[in-house]
Scaffold this active site. Sequence first.
Site, PDB file in Angstrom:
ATOM      1  N   HIS A   1       0.691  -1.131  -0.066  1.00  0.00           N
ATOM      2  CA  HIS A   1      -0.050   0.173   0.026  1.00  0.00           C
ATOM      3  C   HIS A   1       1.086   1.029   0.032  1.00  0.00           C
ATOM      4  O   HIS A   1       0.295   2.377   0.508  1.00  0.00           O
ATOM      5  CB  HIS A   1      -0.808   0.025   1.336  1.00  0.00           C
TER       6      HIS A   1
ATOM      7  N   HIS B   1      -7.269  -4.439  -0.847  1.00  0.00           N
ATOM      8  CA  HIS B   1      -6.730  -5.772  -1.467  1.00  0.00           C
ATOM      9  C   HIS B   1      -7.477  -6.326  -2.340  1.00  0.00           C
ATOM     10  O   HIS B   1      -7.247  -7.491  -2.609  1.00  0.00           O
ATOM     11  CB  HIS B   1      -6.785  -6.667   0.065  1.00  0.00           C
TER      12      HIS B   1
END
Length: 354
Positions: free
Chosen positions: A54, A216
Amino acid sequence: MKKLINQIDTVVTEQMEGLAACWPHLQVNYDPRFIWHPQHENAVALVSGGGSGHEPLHAGFIGTGMLTGACPGEVFTSPTPDQMIECARKVDNGAGVLFFIKNYTGDILNFETAVEMLHEEGINVGTVIIDDDVAVKDSLYTAGRRGVAGTLFVEKIVGAAALQGYNLEACETLGREVNNATRSFGVALAACTVPAAGKPSFELADNEIEFGVGIHGEPGIERRSLQDVDTLVDSVMAQLMDDTPWLRTLRHWDRHTGGWVETTSTNTQFDNHGEYIVLINGLGGTPESELYGVARAVTHAAQQRGINIVRHLVGNYCTSLDMAGFSVSLLKCTPTLLQLWDAPVNTPALRWGC
């Protein structure tokens, strides 16, 4: 799969080595893994963390006016309690440690374990759980809303407050205020590829998007046909501005009793009164030029609704590896929150006023 990596099992370590080489003010520990920056004396230490993939969230936001430390897990995998414990021990200078925890099951369980063990050691610790994603109430990864790009608002604003001398309790209260006043919503045009999997995490037809995607690749509201950017952004803004009452229940650590307490709160009212900060966030695979096209559409949609956006931030801040898409985060801010947002910050991924 085409990735700029050596071996799958060394990806996170080698990327940490690269970060340390580029930013010498950051200190890196490899066993267990955590990254930190020496904090100002008597300032509350702020620690975040989560699965890698991320970036720049979270390690890219370590520095003056933001995070003190971060614990990177494997790609899309929660860090372990020993990472959090060792990081907290390293950064605590007596003013206490505040954990920022995104609302995913693995993160919650591991951070809670770390908090309990640190409490037994006598370290003053607090928690803020972040659940800004309004696309879903529950997913396979969460109980309640997911924590996504709005995490940046919490880390920046509380980071400024800690530097200005807010104590642990005040930082904790402020973090919850920012979280409650933040909403995010994401859209995917194409899936990401996790190195360990070696293939895209989901499939979309050429004319399909995932409306309400998680960071995700978790599903959101629906799969729908790709639309022009103005129409798509207007649909996103409708989701963000929806004021249907919704009760959220989150746990936090009570330092006085040494136990977990559940608190409930309703969503902060979003309307055309007050001022807003907007984050147009890339998910990793979208050109910055297109993100500015989204910013234009968001600005236009806000004007049509009478919403006063006073600050814009555009770029890749909470990504999902190479996912094509974007998210929009809105923070309904008070004068105090805006002043803390504007305060100087100096980190690898966010810098102004220094």
